[in-house]
Design an enzyme around this catalytic site. Structure first.
Site, short mmCIF file in Angstrom:
data_model
loop_
_atom_site.label_atom_id
_atom_site.label_comp_id
_atom_site.label_asym_id
_atom_site.label_seq_id
_atom_site.Cartn_x
_atom_site.Cartn_y
_atom_site.Cartn_z
N GLU A 44 -5.22 16.69 -10.70
CA GLU A 44 -5.61 17.00 -12.00
C GLU A 44 -7.45 17.13 -11.99
OE1 GLU A 44 -3.75 15.47 -15.64
OE2 GLU A 44 -5.63 15.52 -16.70
N LYS B 35 6.28 22.99 -13.94
CA LYS B 35 5.52 22.05 -13.50
C LYS B 35 5.16 21.77 -11.97
CE LYS B 35 4.57 17.19 -14.09
NZ LYS B 35 4.66 16.18 -15.04
N HIS C 3 -1.46 16.02 -25.97
CA HIS C 3 -1.34 14.59 -25.28
C HIS C 3 -2.74 13.69 -25.94
CE1 HIS C 3 2.07 16.34 -23.06
NE2 HIS C 3 2.26 15.21 -22.46
N LYS D 88 2.61 11.56 -11.10
CA LYS D 88 1.64 10.59 -12.00
C LYS D 88 2.60 9.42 -12.58
CE LYS D 88 -1.53 13.51 -14.62
NZ LYS D 88 -1.73 14.17 -15.91
N ARG E 231 -4.35 21.08 -13.99
CA ARG E 231 -3.38 20.34 -14.15
C ARG E 231 -3.63 19.78 -15.68
NH1 ARG E 231 0.25 15.92 -10.82
NH2 ARG E 231 1.33 15.12 -12.55
N ASN F 282 -1.16 18.61 -20.42
CA ASN F 282 -1.40 17.60 -21.37
C ASN F 282 -1.68 18.20 -22.63
OD1 ASN F 282 -1.69 14.69 -20.94
ND2 ASN F 282 -2.65 15.23 -19.10
N GLU G 175 8.49 18.45 -24.78
CA GLU G 175 8.06 18.94 -23.42
C GLU G 175 8.44 20.31 -22.90
OE1 GLU G 175 5.15 17.19 -22.27
OE2 GLU G 175 5.76 14.93 -22.39
N HIS H 163 7.49 8.84 -27.08
CA HIS H 163 6.47 9.67 -26.47
C HIS H 163 6.49 11.11 -26.95
CE1 HIS H 163 3.40 11.09 -23.43
NE2 HIS H 163 4.37 11.94 -23.14
N ARG I 272 1.04 -1.28 0.02
CA ARG I 272 -0.09 -0.11 0.11
C ARG I 272 0.74 1.28 0.07
NH1 ARG I 272 -3.05 -3.08 3.96
NH2 ARG I 272 -4.70 -4.16 2.71
P1 NAD Z 1 12.15 6.14 -22.09
O1 NAD Z 1 12.05 5.94 -20.82
O2 NAD Z 1 11.90 4.95 -23.11
O3 NAD Z 1 13.73 6.66 -22.71
C1 NAD Z 1 13.94 7.02 -24.07
C2 NAD Z 1 15.08 6.25 -24.35
O4 NAD Z 1 16.35 6.44 -23.88
C3 NAD Z 1 15.30 4.79 -23.88
O5 NAD Z 1 15.56 3.85 -24.91
C4 NAD Z 1 16.09 4.57 -22.60
O6 NAD Z 1 16.49 3.24 -22.25
C5 NAD Z 1 17.19 5.58 -23.22
N1 NAD Z 1 17.65 6.43 -22.10
C6 NAD Z 1 17.37 6.94 -20.71
N2 NAD Z 1 18.39 7.51 -20.28
C7 NAD Z 1 19.37 7.64 -21.21
C8 NAD Z 1 20.76 8.13 -20.97
N3 NAD Z 1 21.11 8.71 -20.12
N4 NAD Z 1 21.69 7.83 -22.33
C9 NAD Z 1 21.27 6.90 -23.41
N5 NAD Z 1 19.84 6.33 -23.37
C10 NAD Z 1 19.01 6.81 -22.40
O7 NAD Z 1 11.46 7.55 -22.54
P2 NAD Z 1 11.14 9.10 -22.01
O8 NAD Z 1 10.95 9.60 -23.26
O9 NAD Z 1 12.45 9.34 -21.16
O10 NAD Z 1 9.62 8.99 -21.12
C11 NAD Z 1 8.47 8.64 -21.85
C12 NAD Z 1 7.57 8.05 -20.96
O11 NAD Z 1 7.28 8.97 -19.91
C13 NAD Z 1 6.20 7.64 -21.60
O12 NAD Z 1 5.89 6.60 -21.02
C14 NAD Z 1 5.31 8.87 -20.93
O13 NAD Z 1 4.06 8.34 -21.05
C15 NAD Z 1 5.83 9.16 -19.71
N6 NAD Z 1 5.57 10.45 -19.30
C16 NAD Z 1 5.08 10.56 -17.88
C17 NAD Z 1 4.76 11.63 -17.41
C18 NAD Z 1 4.38 11.89 -15.93
O14 NAD Z 1 3.93 13.00 -15.52
N7 NAD Z 1 4.53 10.81 -15.37
C19 NAD Z 1 5.22 12.80 -18.24
C20 NAD Z 1 5.49 12.71 -19.33
C21 NAD Z 1 5.96 11.37 -19.81
N1 GLY Z 2 2.71 14.91 -17.79
C1 GLY Z 2 1.27 15.55 -17.58
C2 GLY Z 2 1.17 15.56 -15.97
O1 GLY Z 2 2.18 15.55 -15.29
O2 GLY Z 2 -0.07 15.98 -15.49
#
Ligand code: NAD
Ligand code: GLY
Length: 359
Positions: free
Chosen positions: A234, A224, A245, A140, A238, A242, A182, A262, A118
């Site tokens: 949200e 942010k 998105h 999130k 918030r 998006n 972003e 993404h 939990r």
């Molecule tokens: P990702 O985590 O897949 O990373 C992109 C690529 O870079 C991967 O192949 C990863 O292994 C590689 N990588 C990571 N760090 C590295 C480094 N220092 N050097 C070389 N390669 C490296 O993708 P992302 O773009 O980081 O994140 C996208 C994800 O984040 C999506 O799933 C999206 O939904 C999520 N997201 C969440 C929020 C939130 O508020 N929680 C906000 C925006 C995006």
């Molecule tokens: N990336 C969208 C949020 O954090 O609300």
């Protein structure tokens, strides 16, 4: 080193931004005090940065969970692997999970931390630009479902965020551009001054000038943190985070979370949202051109991926989390620096706009 506070009462936490944070043993021991630690990372990031992190835990009881790389692994299966690891090692409620990686690892680890017994502590060590400016902040957490992006998840804040800018050196250009999408988003949704700064400094950012990068990451995190402080769960405001998105997520789902990053889908989605805002009389042509040219300069896609089927994309949009009682709400722009959430748009204009962006 810069410190930004995410101000959420008893769930407040700091974001540290700077160089050489990964080797700052003192900072780590100040924030991570538990005796049971699970570091979650992936097969691409582990060979690059795991050693640096492990040095901070010499003498502690830490475990490693190394997952396959990629958005298509942001699944309940990977979630299960983390939970099984914790159970096999008999980790208890005082354990800490550390997410070392991009947004995929951060979202997955955070979700596992929110569910295990939990809720246990978790720490974000974002290693992509996208994760440093967005996903590691704000709590999130989620995994994807084949029918919809981030559909299973929880709001669950990290304990601390360590953003070491030097790890961005190993990102390839495509991943770096995806992160810039972003960054540009913050200028568009609520910070016109930052958008103008980006227009002037985009070359330095693309060249990964460390001063420009630190400023952009800090400014993004300040934006942010403010939005999250005002509307953590949200209820309304918030949702501006998006922008683009609804389209982006629908594109990603249509591509089974493969082929596009993404940030690329979000970049294209923001362009569609800007065009729709223009057609609805909010943005003028000049503002639209400025947005388009900044996104283009960064190398983000101008058209929807050729493998996306329009009808499928439209179906996917219907499961967007911003829908209320079956009505899709969209984030649009009144101006550069001013986003808003609305259900007051014409379906016809929406459909025409999306069709204009098909390959
Ligand atoms: P990702 O985590 O897949 O990373 C992109 C690529 O870079 C991967 O192949 C990863 O292994 C590689 N990588 C990571 N760090 C590295 C480094 N220092 N050097 C070389 N390669 C490296 O993708 P992302 O773009 O980081 O994140 C996208 C994800 O984040 C999506 O799933 C999206 O939904 C999520 N997201 C969440 C929020 C939130 O508020 N929680 C906000 C925006 C995006
Ligand atoms: N990336 C969208 C949020 O954090 O609300």
């Amino acid at each position: 080193m810069k410190t930004i506070k995410v101000d959420l009462g008893e769930r407040s936490y700091p974001i540290y931004i700077g160089d050489s944070i990964l080797s700052n043993k003192e900072l780590f021991s100040q924030h991570i005090t538990g005796k049971q630690i699970l570091i979650v990372t992936n097969e691409k990031v582990a060979p690059l940065y795991l050693k640096n992190i492990e040095q901070n835990f010499v003498g502690s009881n830490y475990e490693l969970c190394i997952l396959p790389d990629g958005e298509s692994h942001k699944t309940l299966d990977s979630f299960d692997r983390i939970i099984t690891h914790l159970m096999e090692k008999k980790f208890n409620r005082t354990c800490t999970l550390i997410a070392l990686g991009g947004g995929v690892i951060g979202d997955l680890t955070g979700f596992a931390a929110s569910c295990y017994q939990r809720g246990v502590k978790f720490v974000q060590i974002p290693t992509t630009l996208l994760a440093q400016v967005d996903s590691s902040v704000g709590g999130k957490t989620a995994v994807n479902h084949p029918l919809g992006k981030n559909m299973i998840g929880a709001f669950y804040q990290p304990h601390v965020v360590f953003s070491d800018i030097s790890v961005l050196d190993t990102l390839d250009d495509r991943e770096f551009s995806a992160g810039l999408a972003e960054v540009i988003k913050y200028g568009l949704i609520r910070d016109e001054e930052f958008f103008c700064w980006l227009e002037k400094n985009i070359k330095s950012l693309i060249e990964r000038n460390s001063q420009a990068l630190e400023f952009a990451i800090e400014r993004s995190c300040i934006n942010k943190a403010e939005v999250v402080r005002m509307d953590e769960k949200e209820t309304n405001y918030r949702a501006i985070l998006n922008l683009g998105h609804t389209f982006g997520h629908a594109i990603e789902t249509s591509l089974s979370y493969k082929k596009w990053l993404h940030g690329e889908a979000v970049g294209c989605g923001m362009l569609i949202a800007s065009e729709l805002s223009k057609k609805m009389g909010f943005l003028d042509q000049d503002q639209f051109n400025r947005i388009q040219s900044l996104l283009e300069c960064v190398g983000l896609p101008k058209k929807i991926h050729k493998d996306v089927d329009y009808n499928q994309m439209f179906e996917n949009m219907k499961v967007d989390k911003k829908s209320r009682d079956g009505i899709l709400h969209l984030v649009l722009l009144k101006n550069i620096g001013e986003a808003f959430l609305t259900s007051d748009y014409s379906d016809e204009i929406l459909k025409t706009t999306i069709k204009e962006f098909l390959c």
